[in-house]
Design an enzyme around this catalytic site. Structure first.
Site, PDB file in Angstrom:
ATOM      1  N   GLY A  10       2.235   5.242  -4.137  1.00 53.55           N
ATOM      2  CA  GLY A  10       2.940   4.317  -5.014  1.00 53.55           C
ATOM      3  C   GLY A  10       2.774   4.645  -6.485  1.00 53.55           C
ATOM      4  N   ASN A  11       1.650   5.276  -6.843  1.00 53.54           N
ATOM      5  CA  ASN A  11       1.410   5.617  -8.243  1.00 53.54           C
ATOM      6  C   ASN A  11       2.299   6.757  -8.729  1.00 53.54           C
ATOM      7  OD1 ASN A  11      -0.329   7.335  -6.449  1.00 53.54           O
ATOM      8  ND2 ASN A  11      -0.767   8.336  -8.391  1.00 53.54           N
ATOM      9  N   LYS A 122       0.221  -7.679   5.618  1.00 56.80           N
ATOM     10  CA  LYS A 122       0.699  -6.921   4.459  1.00 56.80           C
ATOM     11  C   LYS A 122       1.232  -7.872   3.396  1.00 56.80           C
ATOM     12  CE  LYS A 122       1.927  -3.008   2.418  1.00 56.80           C
ATOM     13  NZ  LYS A 122       0.971  -1.973   2.030  1.00 56.80           N
ATOM     14  N   LYS A 207       3.611   3.655   4.978  1.00 54.13           N
ATOM     15  CA  LYS A 207       4.293   4.873   4.555  1.00 54.13           C
ATOM     16  C   LYS A 207       3.603   6.136   5.057  1.00 54.13           C
ATOM     17  CE  LYS A 207       3.079   6.217   0.750  1.00 54.13           C
ATOM     18  NZ  LYS A 207       1.925   6.986   0.251  1.00 54.13           N
ATOM     19  N   LYS A 265      -4.534   6.514   4.988  1.00 55.05           N
ATOM     20  CA  LYS A 265      -4.252   7.923   4.699  1.00 55.05           C
ATOM     21  C   LYS A 265      -5.115   8.827   5.570  1.00 55.05           C
ATOM     22  CE  LYS A 265      -2.771   7.176  -0.079  1.00 55.05           C
ATOM     23  NZ  LYS A 265      -2.467   5.755   0.171  1.00 55.05           N
TER      24      LYS A 265
END
Length: 316
Positions: A10-11, A122, A207, A265
């Site tokens: 997102g960054n 979420k 994601k 991740k």
């Protein structure tokens, strides 16, 4: 030519604390493109991205109009187009003129019986005080939970089951196209039980998990999670913190990582490495080309070379 799939955190389009403006997103898309352009020359590359802040902004904009709010699948589709356009254009400004690029609106199937639907976790959208949150929940059928000293809407985050646009992604790669797909984990969809009718779903797909699935299905050899950390660390934030240079998927089972940040991740990286025998890389955005070469970041995978330690993990 290696097939490489890169998930932009997102960054990549919005740094922490930055205002969610088009100019800020454009600036950050340019930075992302500068990091990824070297990778796109000589490799077949698919790029995915986060979309949390952008979906949140669109949801707030919807509140300015009377009537029903746009559902999350529609908001996800809108952000895939918007973010994909920016990345595509900025990459195109750096790559050779003849290099084709394409952004695909990507639908992802989830299972209506996924346990996540029984326990939404979420956080999405704006913050409320408790009374406001419960009033919104009663009016709109939401689930709300505390988030620090405020309250927010929560939605399920089911596992991705199938990516519907896999064949178009494959066709584009075969023609030498840089593909941007599965943004925000993809547009969440499911089949109504007992039918062939596909419908949108009020949920958010992780994601990194969706990207790992895409990477497996297109036969990628490398799966990259680009984030705001330069590596995966043990004992993060403590005096003895250590950056992992390389580890087997099984060695990573011995450690736990925060569920809201590095945990998904690492799990996605393990899943890809186990399923394919390929390499997963977790690194800072600027380090992507060097990390793919094994010089920076954290690599998760088997067969690292002659220096394999007995416990399956090595540090920088």
């Amino acid at each position: 030519m290696a097939r490489i799939v890169v998930a932009l955190g997102g960054n990549a389009l919005l740094k922490r604390g930055e205002a969610l403006t088009a100019s800020n997103q454009r600036k950050n898309a340019r930075i992302a493109a500068e990091a990824l352009a070297p990778l796109c020359e000589g490799n077949a590359v698919v790029i995915t991205h986060g979309n949390g802040p952008q979906v949140g902004l669109l949801a707030l904009q919807e509140l300015a109009y009377p009537g029903e709010d746009s559902p999350l699948d529609v908001l996800g589709a809108e952000t895939e187009g918007m973010i994909g356009y920016m990345i595509e254009q900025e990459l195109g400004n750096l790559l050779p003129f003849e290099q084709p690029l394409a952004t695909l609106l990507t639908m992802v199937e989830v299972d209506p019986d996924d346990p996540a639907f029984a326990d939404p976790t979420k956080f999405v959208g704006q913050v409320y005080d408790e009374a406001e949150a419960k009033a919104e929940a009663a009016a709109k059928g939401w689930t709300v939970k505390p988030d620090g000293d405020k309250w927010r809407r929560v939605v399920p985050s089911p596992l991705p089951k199938r990516i519907f646009q896999i064949r178009p992604v494959q066709w584009l790669l075969e023609k030498g196209t840089v593909v941007i797909a599965a943004g925000g984990g993809g547009i969440p969809t499911m089949y109504e039980k007992g039918t062939r009718r596909l419908v949108g779903v009020e949920c958010v797909i992780d994601k990194d998990r969706a990207t790992a699935l895409l990477a497996r299905e297109i036969g990628a050899s490398v799966f990259v999670c680009a984030t705001d950390a330069d590596a995966v660390y043990l004992d993060w934030g403590k005096p003895g913190q250590r950056a992992i240079r390389w580890a087997t998927p099984d060695a990573m089972d011995a450690y736990s990582f925060p569920a809201g940040s590095m945990g998904p991740k690492v799990e996605a990286a393990q899943e890809f490495a186990r399923a394919t025998g390929g390499r997963s890389v977790i690194c800072a955005l600027a380090d992507v080309p060097a990390a793919v070469r094994g010089e920076k970041g954290t690599t998760i995978g088997d067969n690292p070379g002659d220096d394999e330690p007995e416990d399956g993990i090595a540090f920088h």
